[in-house]
Design a protein around this motif. Sequence first.
Motif, short mmCIF file in Angstrom:
data_model
loop_
_atom_site.label_atom_id
_atom_site.label_comp_id
_atom_site.label_asym_id
_atom_site.label_seq_id
_atom_site.Cartn_x
_atom_site.Cartn_y
_atom_site.Cartn_z
N TRP A 1 0.86 -1.25 0.20
CA TRP A 1 0.00 0.14 0.02
C TRP A 1 0.90 1.40 -0.04
O TRP A 1 0.36 2.27 0.00
CB TRP A 1 -1.05 -0.02 1.24
N ILE B 1 0.65 -1.76 -4.82
CA ILE B 1 -0.28 -1.60 -5.55
C ILE B 1 -0.41 -0.10 -6.34
O ILE B 1 0.01 0.93 -5.55
CB ILE B 1 -1.88 -1.54 -4.37
N GLU C 1 -5.58 3.82 -8.71
CA GLU C 1 -6.09 4.48 -10.14
C GLU C 1 -5.62 5.69 -10.62
O GLU C 1 -5.33 6.62 -9.59
CB GLU C 1 -7.63 4.58 -9.88
N THR D 1 -2.49 -8.10 -13.56
CA THR D 1 -4.07 -7.86 -13.27
C THR D 1 -4.36 -6.57 -13.19
O THR D 1 -3.75 -5.65 -12.24
CB THR D 1 -4.83 -8.40 -12.09
N GLN D 2 -5.17 -5.61 -14.11
CA GLN D 2 -5.52 -4.36 -13.92
C GLN D 2 -7.22 -4.08 -13.98
O GLN D 2 -7.76 -5.11 -14.49
CB GLN D 2 -4.81 -3.70 -15.34
N THR D 3 -7.40 -3.04 -13.42
CA THR D 3 -8.65 -2.55 -13.51
C THR D 3 -8.87 -1.58 -14.63
O THR D 3 -8.16 -0.37 -14.15
CB THR D 3 -9.70 -2.45 -12.28
N LYS E 1 -12.13 -5.51 -14.76
CA LYS E 1 -10.83 -6.15 -14.25
C LYS E 1 -10.53 -7.15 -15.49
O LYS E 1 -11.27 -7.83 -16.11
CB LYS E 1 -11.27 -7.21 -12.97
N THR F 1 -7.24 -9.55 -16.52
CA THR F 1 -5.77 -10.45 -16.22
C THR F 1 -5.19 -10.82 -17.34
O THR F 1 -5.76 -11.64 -18.22
CB THR F 1 -6.16 -11.54 -15.17
N SER G 1 -5.91 0.85 -12.82
CA SER G 1 -5.33 0.64 -11.49
C SER G 1 -4.66 -0.69 -11.39
O SER G 1 -5.07 -1.62 -12.39
CB SER G 1 -6.06 0.73 -10.23
N ILE G 2 -3.48 -1.04 -10.95
CA ILE G 2 -2.88 -2.43 -11.09
C ILE G 2 -2.76 -3.03 -9.50
O ILE G 2 -2.37 -2.42 -8.61
CB ILE G 2 -1.61 -2.00 -11.77
N GLU G 3 -2.97 -4.53 -9.69
CA GLU G 3 -2.97 -5.10 -8.39
C GLU G 3 -1.38 -5.27 -8.27
O GLU G 3 -0.62 -5.37 -9.16
CB GLU G 3 -3.76 -6.21 -8.31
N ALA G 4 -1.11 -5.47 -6.92
CA ALA G 4 0.37 -5.73 -6.71
C ALA G 4 0.58 -7.06 -7.49
O ALA G 4 0.10 -8.17 -7.36
CB ALA G 4 0.41 -6.15 -5.18
#
Length: 325
Positions: free
Chosen positions: A25, A61, A64, A81-83, A88, A90, A106-109
């Motif tokens: 985070w 993380i 956005e 994995t992005q939103t 979402k 992947t 946004s992008i997940e870790a």
Amino acid sequence: MDIQDVDPFLRSINEFERKHWGQPWLLQHTGDIYVNDKISESFFFKTDQHIAINKHPRFAIIPEHRHEFIEMSYVYSGTLTQTINNNKITLSEGQLIILDTNVAHSIEAAGENDIIINCLMRKSYYDSHLIHRLAGNNVLSEFFVNAVYKSQEHSEYILFPSQSSPRVRSFMTELVREYYSSDICSEEAIGSYLVLLFTELLRLHKDANAGSETDSVKRTVNMADIIHYMESRYQTIDLTSAAKHFHFHPNYLSKIIKDHFGQSFIKVVQDIRVKKASLLLKNTDLNIAEISEHVGYKNIHFFYKNFKERFRMSPAEYRAVHRNH
């Protein structure tokens, strides 16, 4: 950097990743990267740099955000994995995605084995180098024309089925090698690899979508051809001759250019001319009068006026700034 050094380089854990390992985070609180919700170009690009290539930071993380450059991401290993616009997505190993400017995502870790290569391109690069090379090629022509000239109205991405393409992997690996080796003519090599990469992506997309072209795509192809024509004849072009070349009525050509660029035919031509002049100011010893004449201005005062409107400084000031740099 040799080609065999690319894989160990990509898999090594850098200082940024080490800082976020187990604390994904933290990136949300780094104010030097974001300006409002946009990533600052200065964080990735040096002055006059048009292309930046980097390894996506793992373990963090990415909240956005938007940016004013095009972002191309290739999954070298693992997943991404992005939103994107609340969807979402992947990507698996070997897949590649190109995001338009101003796309909210946004992008997940990413985990330790999730190796992503990012290639970032300023508008100035694909405006002056790629559009004319892609004229006549439907998918990327549409995407790049929209990205450059209608970025406020379009928020899109293209996902390519490249997971089975060894050529895409090879070109992306070569891009990393050239970018971090700084060998002689590396910039030229990077540009050449990008053209080869886009050619392969177009072929993959065409094979995967055979027979599914839409009328809107075909219309945009014509727009890319028009841009190419204007870029190659900017010194002497006029609305009547351009309309005749494309078998349009001048009023119709004027309308579609206004629709795409948001400005008149002559303003688009003037913008092309002063951008060409800026390159001559940076890279030649021609005096300003010679440059003004070379790019198609018969009245040097008109050239000064248009140049200052575009770059917020006079031609002489522009040359001094970039020569000093």
